[in-house]
Design an enzyme around this catalytic site. Structure first.
Site, mmCIF file in Angstrom:
data_model
loop_
_atom_site.group_PDB
_atom_site.id
_atom_site.type_symbol
_atom_site.label_atom_id
_atom_site.label_comp_id
_atom_site.label_asym_id
_atom_site.label_seq_id
_atom_site.Cartn_x
_atom_site.Cartn_y
_atom_site.Cartn_z
ATOM 1 N N ARG A 1 0.852 -1.189 0.000
ATOM 2 C CA ARG A 1 0.000 0.000 0.000
ATOM 3 C C ARG A 1 0.887 1.238 0.000
ATOM 4 N NH1 ARG A 1 -3.516 -2.814 -1.473
ATOM 5 N NH2 ARG A 1 -5.561 -3.161 -0.551
ATOM 6 N N GLU B 1 -4.002 7.145 -4.685
ATOM 7 C CA GLU B 1 -4.240 6.632 -6.041
ATOM 8 C C GLU B 1 -5.612 7.088 -6.515
ATOM 9 O OE1 GLU B 1 -4.011 2.374 -5.961
ATOM 10 O OE2 GLU B 1 -2.071 2.391 -5.000
ATOM 11 N N HIS C 1 -1.139 0.047 -9.889
ATOM 12 C CA HIS C 1 -1.785 -0.939 -9.001
ATOM 13 C C HIS C 1 -2.267 -2.168 -9.792
ATOM 14 C CE1 HIS C 1 -4.035 -1.274 -4.890
ATOM 15 N NE2 HIS C 1 -3.690 -2.464 -5.337
HETATM 16 C C1 DGY Z 1 -5.869 -6.152 -2.674
HETATM 17 O O1 DGY Z 1 -6.583 -7.126 -2.924
HETATM 18 O O2 DGY Z 1 -5.774 -5.674 -1.547
HETATM 19 C C2 DGY Z 1 -5.098 -5.588 -3.798
HETATM 20 O O3 DGY Z 1 -4.481 -4.403 -3.494
HETATM 21 C C3 DGY Z 1 -5.933 -5.454 -5.045
HETATM 22 O O4 DGY Z 1 -5.017 -5.628 -6.099
#
Ligand code: DGY
Length: 317
Positions: free
Chosen positions: A236, A265, A283
């Site tokens: 993240r 984002e 992402h």
């Molecule tokens: C998640 O599932 O947390 C991812 O970031 C999505 O790609």
């Protein structure tokens, strides 16, 4: 009567088709990005929400959801977009989708390691901008992965999958986690983040975003890395302090960075776009059709269990 399910974003066709068999569904045909107010309005008359990482289900939003909502099944492994304490306080069950995106996300981590280390962003620009003059013995030199130390922050499922892949590239694995993980061969556990940073030629962020980890990769942490280190992030964006990361790259303390996730984002810090040694992706960690189908099916499995009176396997709260 089939339970009423609000699906906040457009999902792969096979997932929506399966959802329609067990639930009375409301879909988002145009995939318009819902804001918090529209999520609250759309939830009226529904029993469940199938949400994604773009739904900011904070405490205020959860407090305003209709009483009919009994479960939020997130189409994600991360749950930092949901205020879990607020959901628990309202008796709303929350589930996620672990396991099924591990390989896809670890693949992207390797792409970031390679892309950052080998200057892939500059190389692609040279082709696209037609500025590639010739092959040069000293031109566009990157850094080899072979023999280097890879520090992994967060040795969960994805961290372990990154380690497995990186070993195939001849890297030596080091990691920091809450505790040493049993059954991991050829990896050195570091009880502190500081000790991991000290030995990380490459540093991969694979921990969840929590109150403990947000902003943890700050100026002091980056200064602890060896000069010329490479930082990659598939977890993240908010685990990293952008000002500190950009300063470390601009000063030359870091050789390169590879990011698949960002603060705010998709409105990322515009300075990233100007950095030639930044290999950046939007992402894409779980973005394969196979994986997104599996995530959708896993979310539906959790909803099926819940409405059949069985404990959903991926219950978070
Ligand atoms: C998640 O599932 O947390 C991812 O970031 C999505 O790609």
């Amino acid at each position: 009567m089939a339970p009423k399910l609000l699906i906040t974003r457009k999902l792969p066709p096979d997932v929506e088709a399966r959802a329609a068999k067990s639930f009375h569904i409301q879909t988002n045909r145009n995939d318009a990005l819902p804001d918090q107010a529209s999520t609250i309005t759309s939830a009226v008359g529904h029993d469940a929400i199938l949400a994604t990482v773009t739904d900011r289900l904070d405490a205020t939003t959860i407090a305003q959801l209709p009483d009919s909502i009994k479960i939020i099944a997130s189409f994600s492994v991360g749950t930092d977009h949901i205020d879990l304490a607020a959901a628990k306080a309202r008796g709303i069950v929350v589930t996620n989708t672990p396991d099924v995106l591990t390989d896809a996300t670890a693949d992207i981590a390797l792409l970031l390691l390679l892309g950052a280390a080998r200057g892939a962003a500059s190389g692609m620009s040279a082709i696209r901008d037609n500025t590639w003059a010739n092959w040069a013995p000293t031109g566009m030199l990157g850094i080899s992965l072979t023999g280097k130390r890879l520090g992994i922050l967060g040795m969960g499922r994805i961290g372990q999958a990154v380690a497995k892949r990186a070993r195939a590239f001849g890297m030596h694995i080091h990691y920091h986690n809450h505790r040493a993980v049993n059954g991991i061969d050829n990896a050195t556990f570091h009880p502190t983040l500081e000790s991991l940073l000290d030995v990380s030629d490459f540093f991969s962020i694979n921990c969840a975003s929590t109150s403990e980890t947000r902003g943890i990769i700050n100026a002091a942490a980056l200064a602890q890395l060896p000069r010329g280190a490479i930082v990659i992030n598939t977890a993240r964006g908010d685990i990293i302090n952008d000002d500190a990361l950009i300063a470390a790259l601009q000063s030359g303390h870091l050789a390169a960075i590879g990011l698949d996730v960002f603060n705010n984002e998709p409105r990322i810090d515009p300075r990233y776009r100007t950095l030639p040694n930044a290999f950046l992706l939007p992402h894409l960690g779980s973005a394969t059709l196979e994986t997104r189908n599996a995530m959708g099916f896993r979310a539906l499995d959790n909803l099926d269990d819940f409405f059949a009176g069985r404990p959903p396997r991926d219950r978070v709260v």
